[in-house]
Design a protein around this motif. Structure first.
Motif, short mmCIF file in Angstrom:
data_model
loop_
_atom_site.label_atom_id
_atom_site.label_comp_id
_atom_site.label_asym_id
_atom_site.label_seq_id
_atom_site.Cartn_x
_atom_site.Cartn_y
_atom_site.Cartn_z
N THR A 1 0.72 -1.19 0.28
CA THR A 1 -0.03 -0.10 0.02
C THR A 1 0.39 1.56 0.24
OG1 THR A 1 -1.21 -1.33 0.88
CG2 THR A 1 -1.76 1.37 1.33
N ASP A 2 0.54 2.05 -0.95
CA ASP A 2 0.64 3.45 -0.88
C ASP A 2 0.14 4.58 -0.66
OD1 ASP A 2 2.32 6.04 -1.53
OD2 ASP A 2 3.43 5.22 -3.50
N MET A 3 0.40 4.78 0.96
CA MET A 3 -1.06 5.10 1.39
C MET A 3 -0.77 6.80 1.34
SD MET A 3 -2.90 4.53 3.30
CE MET A 3 -4.88 5.02 4.03
N LYS A 4 0.48 7.25 0.47
CA LYS A 4 0.46 8.60 0.62
C LYS A 4 -0.07 8.84 -1.08
CE LYS A 4 4.95 10.74 2.61
NZ LYS A 4 4.71 9.84 3.51
N LEU A 5 -0.40 7.45 -2.08
CA LEU A 5 -0.93 8.03 -2.84
C LEU A 5 -2.84 7.52 -2.90
CD1 LEU A 5 1.14 5.88 -6.09
CD2 LEU A 5 0.88 8.94 -5.40
N VAL A 6 -2.68 7.21 -1.34
CA VAL A 6 -4.40 6.80 -1.58
C VAL A 6 -4.98 8.12 -1.24
CG1 VAL A 6 -5.56 5.26 0.34
CG2 VAL A 6 -3.68 4.18 -1.12
N LYS A 7 -4.38 8.29 -0.34
CA LYS A 7 -4.76 9.81 0.42
C LYS A 7 -4.79 10.71 -0.85
CE LYS A 7 -3.62 13.32 3.57
NZ LYS A 7 -3.82 14.73 3.05
N LYS A 8 -3.78 10.64 -1.83
CA LYS A 8 -4.27 11.74 -2.92
C LYS A 8 -5.06 12.14 -3.70
CE LYS A 8 -0.87 13.87 -6.86
NZ LYS A 8 -1.88 13.39 -7.80
N ARG A 9 -5.29 9.80 -3.51
CA ARG A 9 -6.54 10.22 -4.71
C ARG A 9 -7.81 10.37 -4.05
NH1 ARG A 9 -10.80 5.53 -4.43
NH2 ARG A 9 -11.57 5.29 -6.93
N LYS A 10 -7.71 9.75 -2.64
CA LYS A 10 -9.06 10.07 -2.16
C LYS A 10 -9.34 11.83 -1.77
CE LYS A 10 -8.42 11.71 2.29
NZ LYS A 10 -8.31 12.48 3.34
N ASP A 11 -7.63 12.66 -1.95
CA ASP A 11 -8.33 14.60 -1.55
C ASP A 11 -9.00 14.52 -3.04
OD1 ASP A 11 -7.41 14.23 1.14
OD2 ASP A 11 -4.96 14.75 0.94
N GLU A 12 -8.07 14.27 -3.96
CA GLU A 12 -8.37 15.13 -5.38
C GLU A 12 -10.22 14.73 -5.55
OE1 GLU A 12 -6.25 12.85 -7.63
OE2 GLU A 12 -4.55 13.88 -7.71
N ILE A 13 -10.96 13.19 -5.02
CA ILE A 13 -12.01 13.47 -5.34
C ILE A 13 -13.00 14.22 -4.48
CG2 ILE A 13 -14.39 11.23 -4.86
CD1 ILE A 13 -11.96 9.22 -5.77
N VAL A 14 -12.78 13.92 -3.27
CA VAL A 14 -12.86 15.34 -2.22
C VAL A 14 -13.03 16.51 -2.72
CG1 VAL A 14 -13.04 16.34 0.45
CG2 VAL A 14 -12.98 13.84 -0.08
#
Length: 457
Positions: free
Chosen positions: A78-91
């Protein structure tokens, strides 16, 4: 003093639509928001958590590749930074869309700041004082953090949205809806997970068979549970957080790297200056309303989670619909028309409508029950998703559906067919006699309804 025709406090799910409705009718309208347009759902609730759940599902599926006939080269990390980035972009896309929409609504002013009542019809935001004959409170709720853990570092459902790493061992206090979604999510990201629950069952609001099956599913993914927890004590430790407690298995000491608190919600009425009004609150601080969302003060309504009439985005939006219809169409639509419905977005999801089996058994009605395990459903087998079951409770005399539960593949989607039948007050035979598409999960609902058995007579 600035005068408006309507003031909406809080830009959660009910607020923006109601503000736009008033403005479209030519009313000078103020929408006051101190933090985020979109409220909890868009910013730290539905949108971000379901985005994170989708990432966790993709990672989990990749790890199951051999079951489906493929192999992924190398270790799946898991690349949590990329996971969070995707989440932040959708929000961000959601909040930008909301901002663009509201900024272009004629007759609507968005006021950024904290609203505080100075009197029943007077609100102060910073140096501004505004007033209106119609005021709508839509301020939502926040995480409740027990005193036992307030003194140690911890996450809530809001603050964990900022995490860009995978906790080594995440202890979760609370084994209900929020806690279990994060438990499975972070387990799939790679964390060790221990869930602590004071009740002897998970999600105690549900029937016992639901709680048991859900526990089995999550334990199958390596999540540990400590149920019946009492005498909880939290302290900081060189390795993170130490939790001591008594449970069904005796005295336990846990050391985790991080702690997530998911022990319920509190209404955001504590800092609104409501002591300067005549508004009545219940014992838990929620604003008392009638079936049309009116408070005891003429000209003030309360919508969304803050009125304790629902704790979901869909009930908050329905509050808007009820209030708008009542004001602009003289409708008699009310919250009494609403059928309880909600989902727990674990994988598989848990979907619930109407009353539970244990609630139904408290009545004197003649009841029928239908049950179908997912391992008997072809579509579930084909997808490698055989966990769970569906069940339905029927009133034997009226033939109406009283409640249904689906814990299984796509249950959060397919349950709506039964929900619509409940709203229509139609016989369950409407579904029983319908022809459904094969191969689907939904086609087994008529099969289940064709195998009803007496529950209490």
């Amino acid at each position: 003093m600035e005068n408006f025709d309507a003031i909406i406090i809080g830009a959660g799910q009910a607020g923006p639509s109601l503000a736009a409705k008033f403005a479209a009718q030519g009313h000078k309208t103020a929408l006051v928001e101190r933090k985020w347009l979109g409220g909890t759902c868009v910013n730290n609730g539905c949108t971000p958590t379901k985005t994170l759940i989708a990432s966790a599902k993709a990672i989990h599926t990749a790890k199951r590749g051999a079951e489906f006939g493929f192999n992924v080269l190398g270790e799946i990390k898991t690349d949590m930074k990329l996971v969070k980035k995707r989440k932040d972009e959708i929000v961000q896309r959601s909040t930008n869309g909301l901002q663009n929409w509201l900024s272009n609504v004629t007759n609507l002013e968005i006021i950024e700041g904290h609203a505080k009542f100075m009197a029943n019809t007077i609100i102060q935001i910073g140096e501004r004082k505004i007033s209106a004959p119609k005021i709508f409170i839509n301020v939502g709720t926040r995480a409740r953090v027990p005193q036992d853990v307030q003194h140690v570092p911890h996450f809530t459902n809001s603050t964990i949205m900022d995490v860009d790493f995978v906790p080594k061992h995440l202890i979760i206090l609370g084994g209900s809806y929020i806690g279990l979604e994060f438990a499975q999510m972070y387990r799939r990201f790679g964390s060790k997970i221990t869930v602590i629950e004071t009740n002897t069952e998970l999600v105690p609001r549900e029937d016992g068979d639901v709680s048991k099956e859900l526990k089995n599913i999550l334990e199958g993914e390596g999540i540990e549970f400590k149920l019946g927890a009492t005498n909880l004590n939290a302290s900081q430790h060189s390795k993170g957080i130490k939790i001591s407690l008594e449970s069904n298995n005796g005295a336990i000491n846990l050391i985790g790297s991080h702690l997530l608190v998911a022990t319920g919600r509190l209404p955001n009425t504590h800092d609104l200056g409501l002591e300067n009004t005549d508004l009545i609150l219940n014992k838990n601080g929620y604003i008392a309303v009638d079936e049309y969302l009116k408070t005891n003060v003429e000209g003030i309504w309360a919508l969304g989670d803050v009125n304790a009439k629902g704790a979901f985005t869909h009930t908050a939006y329905n509050d808007f619909e009820i209030v708008a219809d009542h004001i602009f169409q003289d409708s008699k639509r009310s919250i009494n028309d609403r059928i309880p419905c909600y989902a727990l977005f674990t994988d598989p999801p848990l979907a619930r409508i109407g009353i539970t089996e244990k609630e139904a058994l408290k009545s004197n009605n003649k009841l029928l029950i239908g049950h179908r395990p997912f391992f008997k459903i072809s579509r579930a087998k084909e997808n490698g998703e055989e966990n769970g079951f569906m069940k339905v409770i029927i009133d034997a005399d009226t033939e109406q559906i009283l409640g249904a539960t689906i814990l299984g593949l796509n249950g959060d989607e397919i349950i709506h067919g039964m929900l619509d039948i409940m709203y229509a007050k139609a016989s369950y035979r409407t579904i029983l006699n319908a022809v459904h598409i094969h191969p689907t999960v939904t086609e087994l609902i008529p099969t289940m309804l064709g195998e009803l058995k007496p529950l209490n007579f």
